[in-house]
Design a protein around this motif. Structure first.
Motif, PDB file in Angstrom:
ATOM      1  N   GLY A 202       0.958   1.840   2.879  1.00 59.42           N
ATOM      2  CA  GLY A 202       0.326   0.717   2.182  1.00 59.42           C
ATOM      3  C   GLY A 202       1.224  -0.511   2.198  1.00 59.42           C
ATOM      4  O   GLY A 202       0.757  -1.639   2.410  1.00 59.42           O
ATOM      5  N   VAL A 203       2.531  -0.282   1.999  1.00 59.55           N
ATOM      6  CA  VAL A 203       3.497  -1.382   2.062  1.00 59.55           C
ATOM      7  C   VAL A 203       3.539  -1.947   3.492  1.00 59.55           C
ATOM      8  O   VAL A 203       3.570  -3.170   3.707  1.00 59.55           O
ATOM      9  N   VAL A 204       3.539  -1.063   4.486  1.00 58.87           N
ATOM     10  CA  VAL A 204       3.584  -1.502   5.878  1.00 58.87           C
ATOM     11  C   VAL A 204       2.346  -2.339   6.214  1.00 58.87           C
ATOM     12  O   VAL A 204       2.441  -3.381   6.877  1.00 58.87           O
ATOM     13  N   THR A 205       1.184  -1.911   5.729  1.00 57.17           N
ATOM     14  CA  THR A 205      -0.059  -2.646   6.014  1.00 57.17           C
ATOM     15  C   THR A 205      -0.022  -4.049   5.421  1.00 57.17           C
ATOM     16  O   THR A 205      -0.353  -5.039   6.095  1.00 57.17           O
ATOM     17  N   ALA A 206       0.411  -4.137   4.142  1.00 60.84           N
ATOM     18  CA  ALA A 206       0.481  -5.445   3.494  1.00 60.84           C
ATOM     19  C   ALA A 206       1.533  -6.323   4.164  1.00 60.84           C
ATOM     20  O   ALA A 206       1.305  -7.524   4.399  1.00 60.84           O
ATOM     21  N   ALA A 207       2.688  -5.733   4.497  1.00 61.64           N
ATOM     22  CA  ALA A 207       3.764  -6.498   5.132  1.00 61.64           C
ATOM     23  C   ALA A 207       3.334  -6.993   6.521  1.00 61.64           C
ATOM     24  O   ALA A 207       3.675  -8.110   6.929  1.00 61.64           O
ATOM     25  N   THR A 208       2.581  -6.187   7.246  1.00 56.15           N
ATOM     26  CA  THR A 208       2.125  -6.591   8.582  1.00 56.15           C
ATOM     27  C   THR A 208       1.199  -7.804   8.501  1.00 56.15           C
ATOM     28  O   THR A 208       1.302  -8.731   9.318  1.00 56.15           O
ATOM     29  N   SER A 209       0.320  -7.822   7.516  1.00 56.54           N
ATOM     30  CA  SER A 209      -0.558  -8.987   7.332  1.00 56.54           C
ATOM     31  C   SER A 209       0.264 -10.237   7.064  1.00 56.54           C
ATOM     32  O   SER A 209       0.000 -11.313   7.629  1.00 56.54           O
ATOM     33  N   LEU A 210       1.275 -10.095   6.208  1.00 60.09           N
ATOM     34  CA  LEU A 210       2.126 -11.242   5.874  1.00 60.09           C
ATOM     35  C   LEU A 210       2.923 -11.715   7.089  1.00 60.09           C
ATOM     36  O   LEU A 210       2.957 -12.916   7.415  1.00 60.09           O
TER      37      LEU A 210
END
Length: 791
Positions: A202-210
């Protein structure tokens, strides 16, 4: 998130909502709402202090009333007070009310910011999450100024919980999108990249968007993310669906994260490190291989997730455009989707293949699907899919299949949806021009285009066919014969009359020897259409008539009668009246030589960027056409057999006015295909040479200047940094005329400029006095002429 206790059910709110739903009329609803608003207002203003539960209940009622469409002008302070509560449900309602009702200009914004800062500093993950959600929901510039420096610290802090990191990444993304200038780049940027290695997906997904959004504007800051993104993508693609159980969607492991990682990689060129590049190639091959495997589930969610990853992988392959094997495989995979029963898949396949067609590695592979695409054009029920099919046919067209594709597009045009007809017309015109080997086919195609969809043929299209016919001697006779035959139809579109009038006015003499197309028949045919046309077309036909006076003296009296009629000399339109008066006077008083000079054939036009292509770019947007045309430019040559023309600096100026004149009344003819060049040095070259690039700058005093006139009548005689001298000559049997033109190449005016011409005894010199500005900067209109009786 804490569970809601039984006492938090807010029975009063449920009763109020039930009452509203049971109202039989709008008036009853308003009456009930006004009663409740009065009650809430009295409670807020009462002497007795309300407890947290009551405040929460009344604020919830106000929020519900607002969502019904009624204005709320009180209760904001009570909502702000709820932010200081230590109970989750009360704080949650306070943040919800603020996110929905409080605007960025509110006087309470300072109190709200203080409450948010307290929650962010509390290190309570639940309260921090609520505060971050509120910042993201409001997303105002004031919020960005207050918290843009604080949120990155929370994001990269080692002790921040995973759920808070997710919220912080998405909150920072929201602030960056609304106020990018307020989000500072700093040490945190290198640390946020390493979130791609976080264990929590979940952290990776949000960080990738950013990171994807940040990398689009600051690629150098985040270029280290490429290797980490490839590593994470490799682990996802090679994992089994059971390895990532929490993030597996219908047997597809982490599809949303895979899509985001593939989009991040599209911000950068192919990796330079051979190991990283090889690993990425393996990932893409694995995704393509999985697309060939039988589905693990028959549910649509499985195929949607699987295809989402596949199409994003194909987009990355197209973006890199460096692996021929992957490009061909991607093309073949898309080819299978062209006949899929799912409309969305067919649409996406056509759209992706349009981009693949521009790659030199996959263009031939795309062409193998031409029959399938043509079939889609004929049988698709969805107009958007048919439009993508037209785009793909346009993209895959080259010299080998141009005639087939143009024929199919013309056939489809007869039944095409009205919303896309103009675009199809432009594309047919561009393809016919770009890939014409036999220009008789080009003329036939454009005339057929006008016949089928005349209302959608813009001025740029018929301007362009006129330019090409004038520039090519080998097609002028055929064009005159073809338009003459086309005009004999009982009903002709006005654009066909324009083309016919222009071409017959210039080249009608080439078919006048045939009794079936004698001068009088040509004139009567055109004049039979005159009363049905608009004013600009009538003006053009009047110019054609005066051209006929020069070409065919035998019809001079007939044309003068037409010009002399009251319907012309007393026409209500000032343009038509002026033309009729001037043309009649010109035909009456001018000698044969003067008429021949004034009404001579139009010289070849200088080549510019096709105005049709410029119009298509404007209609579709530059990004959708430019890349395709750049790739096509490498595979094709210009319409006149030379290199592609240099694009004009202003596309909009590359066409004439609707009433463009046929007369060459000055030394410089009107240029319906483009503005004059910006420097005076090329002006005479444009006017007198066969093409804009035919004459290179000459060395002063070189005898080569004279040698070029052995085979040519027009060209540059002398040129230096100050002056350019051009020569134009014309010979008919034993008669000849020569014109010498002077061009000022400096940025200042010539003063007391006087040319001297020494003529033999049997030559007559005529000097024309140009206007004062003719000798001004970058001007080439002064002329000296000589006529004689010997060749």
């Amino acid at each position: 998130m804490p569970a809601v206790s039984k006492g938090d059910g807010m029975r009063g709110l449920a009763v109020f909502i039930s009452d509203i739903r049971n109202c039989k009329s709008k008036e009853a609803e308003i009456k009930r709402i006004n009663k409740e608003l009065a009650n809430i207002r009295s409670k807020f203003k009462g002497d007795k202090a309300l407890d947290g539960y009551s405040k929460k209940k009344y604020v919830c009622k106000l929020l519900f009333i607002f969502l019904l469409g009624h204005d709320i002008d009180f209760g904001h302070m009570e909502a702000v007070n709820l932010l200081s509560s230590n109970r989750y449900t009360e704080k949650q309602i306070g943040y919800l009310f603020i996110s929905v009702l409080v605007n960025s200009n509110s006087e309470l914004i300072r109190l709200i910011n203080n409450a948010i800062k307290n929650d962010l500093a509390s290190r309570n993950p639940t309260f921090m999450g609520l505060a971050l959600h509120c910042i993201a929901n409001v997303g105002s510039r004031e919020m960005a100024e207050a918290f843009a420096g604080e949120i990155p610290k929370i994001l990269v802090a080692g002790d921040t919980m995973d759920s808070v990191k997710q919220s912080a990444a998405l909150c920072l993304l929201r602030l960056y999108r609304t106020s990018p200038d307020l989000v500072p780049m700093g040490d945190w940027t290198s640390r946020v990249v390493h979130l791609l290695n976080d264990q929590h997906l979940g952290v990776v997904t949000a960080a990738t968007s950013l990171i994807t959004t940040l990398a689009q504007k600051n690629p150098e800051e985040f270029k280290t993310s490429v290797s980490l993104a490839v590593s994470r993508l490799s682990r996802i693609v090679t994992s089994a669906s059971t390895d990532l159980q929490d993030y597996t969607y219908y047997f597809v492991p982490a599809p949303w994260l895979s899509v985001k990682l593939l989009r991040l990689l599209q911000c950068y060129p192919p990796p330079e490190d051979p190991a990283v590049r090889g690993r990425l190639t393996e990932c893409l091959e694995t995704i393509l291989n999985k697309a060939q495997e039988p589905p693990k589930s028959k549910k649509v969610q499985h195929s949607n997730a699987k295809n989402a990853v596949l199409f994003e992988a194909i987009s990355l392959i197209i973006h890199h455009d460096s692996e021929p094997n992957l490009l061909v495989r991607a093309c073949n995979q898309l080819g299978q989707f062209l006949q899929h029963r799912e409309t969305n898949l067919r649409y996406l396949a056509l759209e992706s293949m349009c981009t693949l067609a521009s790659s030199e590695f996959s263009h031939e592979a795309v062409k193998t699907h031409i029959e399938t695409v043509i079939n889609a054009l004929k049988t698709e029920r969805d107009v958007s899919v048919r439009q993508r099919a037209v785009d793909l046919l346009y993209a895959m067209c080259d010299r080998s299949n141009a005639q087939q594709i143009v024929a199919e597009m013309l056939s489809y045009l007869e039944t095409a949806d009205y919303s896309i007809r103009e675009e199809i017309v432009l594309k047919v015109a561009i393809l016919a021009e770009k890939y014409a080997v036999d220009y008789t086919w080009y003329v036939d195609t454009i005339l057929n285009l006008i016949r089928i969809a005349g209302d959608y043929v813009s001025e740029e299209v018929w301007y362009r066919v006129i330019q090409i016919v004038i520039n090519r001697d080998d097609v002028q006779g055929y064009a005159a014969k073809t338009v003459f035959e086309a005009l004999q139809a009982p009903a002709c579109h006005e654009n066909l009359v324009k083309v016919g009038g222009y071409i017959l006015g210039e080249f009608g003499n080439l078919i006048a020897g045939d009794p079936r197309s004698s001068p009088l028949i040509q004139f009567n045919l055109l004049h039979s259409k005159f009363h049905l046309c608009s004013v600009p077309t009538r003006a053009l036909l009047l110019s054609t008539y005066i051209k006929f006076v020069n070409l065919f003296p035998e019809v001079k009296a007939t044309i003068q009668d037409v010009l002399r009629s009251d319907s012309q000399l007393k026409n209500a339109d000032v343009e038509l009246q002026q033309r009729a008066v001037e043309y009649l006077r010109l035909s009456t008083v001018a000698s044969t030589d003067i008429l021949a000079t004034v009404l001579e054939e139009m010289p070849p036009f200088p080549e510019r960027e096709s105005s049709i292509l410029a119009k298509l770019k404007k209609k579709k947007g530059p990004s959708t056409v430019t890349d395709l045309e750049e790739s096509k430019r490498e595979r094709s040559i210009d319409v006149n057999g030379g290199p592609e023309p240099v694009p004009a600096s202003t596309s909009a100026a590359s066409t004439p006015s609707p009433s463009a004149d046929l007369l060459g009344l000055g030394a410089v003819p009107p240029a319906p295909t483009g503005p004059p060049p910006s420097s005076g040095g090329g002006l005479l070259v444009d006017v007198f040479s066969d093409s804009a690039s035919a004459v290179a700058p000459l060395a002063p005093g070189s005898e080569d200047n004279f040698a070029r006139f052995v085979c040519k009548n027009n060209g540059v005689l002398f040129e230096n940094q100050l002056l350019q001298i051009g020569l134009k000559s014309e010979f008919r049997q034993n008669l000849g005329r020569m014109f010498i033109f002077y061009g000022n190449k400096t940025s200042t005016q010539f003063l007391n400029f006087t040319p001297t011409l020494i003529c033999a005894d049997d030559l007559q010199a005529i000097t024309s006095e140009p206007a004062d500005q003719a000798r001004g900067p970058n001007c080439g209109r002064g002329c000296t002429g000589a006529t004689g009786g010997q060749h």
